[in-house]
Design an enzyme around this catalytic site. Structure first.
Site, PDB file in Angstrom:
ATOM      1  N   ASP A  16     -10.520 -11.033  -7.038  1.00 18.03           N
ATOM      2  CA  ASP A  16      -9.373 -12.450  -7.323  1.00 18.03           C
ATOM      3  C   ASP A  16      -9.721 -12.822  -8.282  1.00 18.03           C
ATOM      4  OD1 ASP A  16      -7.704 -12.206  -4.949  1.00 18.03           O
ATOM      5  OD2 ASP A  16     -10.188 -12.218  -3.703  1.00 18.03           O
ATOM      6  N   THR A  68      -1.855 -15.861  -1.222  1.00 20.36           N
ATOM      7  CA  THR A  68      -2.125 -16.700  -1.053  1.00 20.36           C
ATOM      8  C   THR A  68      -1.285 -16.715   0.575  1.00 20.36           C
ATOM      9  OG1 THR A  68      -0.609 -19.092  -1.067  1.00 20.36           O
ATOM     10  CG2 THR A  68       0.311 -16.937  -0.395  1.00 20.36           C
ATOM     11  N   THR A 119      -6.253 -19.281   1.573  1.00 15.07           N
ATOM     12  CA  THR A 119      -6.150 -19.829   1.686  1.00 15.07           C
ATOM     13  C   THR A 119      -6.048 -20.633   3.073  1.00 15.07           C
ATOM     14  OG1 THR A 119      -3.632 -19.895   2.110  1.00 15.07           O
ATOM     15  CG2 THR A 119      -4.591 -19.859  -0.192  1.00 15.07           C
ATOM     16  N   ASP A 153       2.862 -20.450  -1.356  1.00 16.23           N
ATOM     17  CA  ASP A 153       3.209 -21.407  -1.658  1.00 16.23           C
ATOM     18  C   ASP A 153       2.109 -21.311  -3.156  1.00 16.23           C
ATOM     19  OD1 ASP A 153       0.081 -21.478  -0.995  1.00 16.23           O
ATOM     20  OD2 ASP A 153       1.025 -23.255  -0.029  1.00 16.23           O
ATOM     21  N   HIS A 163       1.134  -1.368   0.085  1.00 15.75           N
ATOM     22  CA  HIS A 163      -0.176  -0.522  -0.324  1.00 15.75           C
ATOM     23  C   HIS A 163       0.899   1.509  -0.031  1.00 15.75           C
ATOM     24  CE1 HIS A 163      -4.164  -1.513   1.155  1.00 15.75           C
ATOM     25  NE2 HIS A 163      -4.056  -1.862   0.219  1.00 15.75           N
TER      26      HIS A 163
END
Ligand code: HEM
Length: 327
Positions: A278, A205, A253, A260, A67
């Site tokens: 997304d 992630t 996730t 990952d 940001h």
């Protein structure tokens, strides 16, 4: 003309070479440790690693750094910090930290304040970017080829206007008809292409959203607001250790403290978050091929992510010395 060197009795050639290498290493270490800028950056790096290990605060640090830099407008590169924006530490000042998109990020600044106090010559802009890059590697992701020496914004007059960071869902403040158009408008302005937008989005992630911050999820602070992945019992860390920092919120996730490519492979689930920005990466023809490529290969994702994270970390930055400092 070749010169023969006679070795003392009992000293083999291998031993002599080992001694010379050891001596050169000592000399090199002595020279670099005398560079006060490098020494201060190394100290900050050590303290940041300890903080990230202890507090599990890597996600907020990644968001804070992004940001700070994501206010950049490529067409205004080289103009004043207020006009061009970028990775210059201006996010630490009012009014910028109070911009709507930065809700909750003052907590990240507070966590880093003691390190700034103990390493005062390291700029805020460097500290923010260092904490972000260090956590990516610590969480199992790629090591990013960082440069340091960023010059800090000096005060509130260096803050950019509000509204340069992306919104998570319609209605978009810039009048975009959908998330794809919005992402392109915002990230092309910073100088990123479609492939880089997808790679950067893979940073989700890591981390969580909170009702009290972005309001993009019904999940809020504390165990009461947690999902099965953000409660203290779940092991989200790359090293398998217990601990989530503050419980609560909703992650993209399951292992949201592990870097990952699971952002690209995870099956949709009520417990997991998907913002409009997304979802569009999977369906938009300009984004989807990259999304699929990163789902198929973590190696590809890591390679592209490391490159684009470095680029993000340097948007609008002014380095002293001009080439930056590597540690
Ligand atoms: C593509 C456009 C993006 C949108 C619309 C977006 C939006 C959001 C939102 C709404 C949150 C939740 C904030 C909260 O409630 O605390 C969030 C969190 C986060 N974002 Fe993004 N983001 C975007 C891109 C990025 C990029 C490029 C990065 C880094 C390279 C990033 C890194 C993160 C991280 C690490 C968090 C978790 C913070 C935490 O756990 O405290 N995001 N983002």
């Amino acid at each position: 003309m070749a010169m023969a060197i006679e070795l003392p009795d009992g000293v083999s050639l291998e031993a002599a070479v080992a001694i010379v290498i050891a001596l050169l290493t000592v000399v090199l270490l002595a020279v670099t440790s005398r560079d006060p800028k490098k020494a201060a950056l190394k100290k900050a790096q050590k303290e940041i690693r300890e903080l990230l290990q202890k507090e599990n605060c890597g996600p907020i640090c990644i968001r804070l750094a992004w940001h700070d830099s994501g206010t950049f407008t490529a067409a205004k590169a080289g103009q004043s910090f207020a006009s061009a924006g970028g990775a210059n530490g201006s996010i630490r000042f009012d009014p910028e930290i109070k911009h709507g998109a930065n809700a909750g990020l003052s907590k990240g600044l507070k966590l880093l304040e003691p390190i700034k106090a103990s390493c005062p010559t390291v700029s805020w802009a460097d500290l923010l970017q260092m904490a972000s890059a260090e956590f990516v590697a610590m969480a199992g992701g790629p090591r990013i080829a960082m440069r340091y020496g960023r010059v800090d914004a000096a005060g509130p007059d260096d803050c950019p206007v509000e509204g340069n960071l992306p919104g998570a869902g319609a209605p978009f403040g810039d009048g975009s008809k959908d998330a794809g158009e919005h992402l392109r408008k915002v990230f092309h302005r910073m100088g990123f292409n479609n492939q880089e937008i997808v790679a950067l989005s893979g940073a989700h992630t890591i981390g969580r959203a909170f009702k009290e911050r972005s309001g993009t999820t019904p999940h809020g602070y504390t165990e009461k607001g947690a999902t099965k992945y953000t409660c203290p019992a779940f092991r989200a860390r790359h090293d398998g250790a217990a601990g989530v920092g503050m419980p609560g919120g909703q992650s993209w996730t399951p292992k949201w403290l592990t870097f990952d490519n699971s952002y690209f492979t995870v099956a949709p689930e009520k417990e997991l978050l998907r913002l409009e920005t997304d979802k569009v990466l999977e369906t938009d023809p300009g984004f989807a091929p990259h999304y699929r490529r990163y789902a198929e290969s973590q190696t590809e994702f890591f390679k592209d992510y490391a490159a684009v994270h470095k680029k993000l970390s340097e948007l609008g930055s002014k380095f002293e010395p001009a080439g930056g400092i590597t540690i």
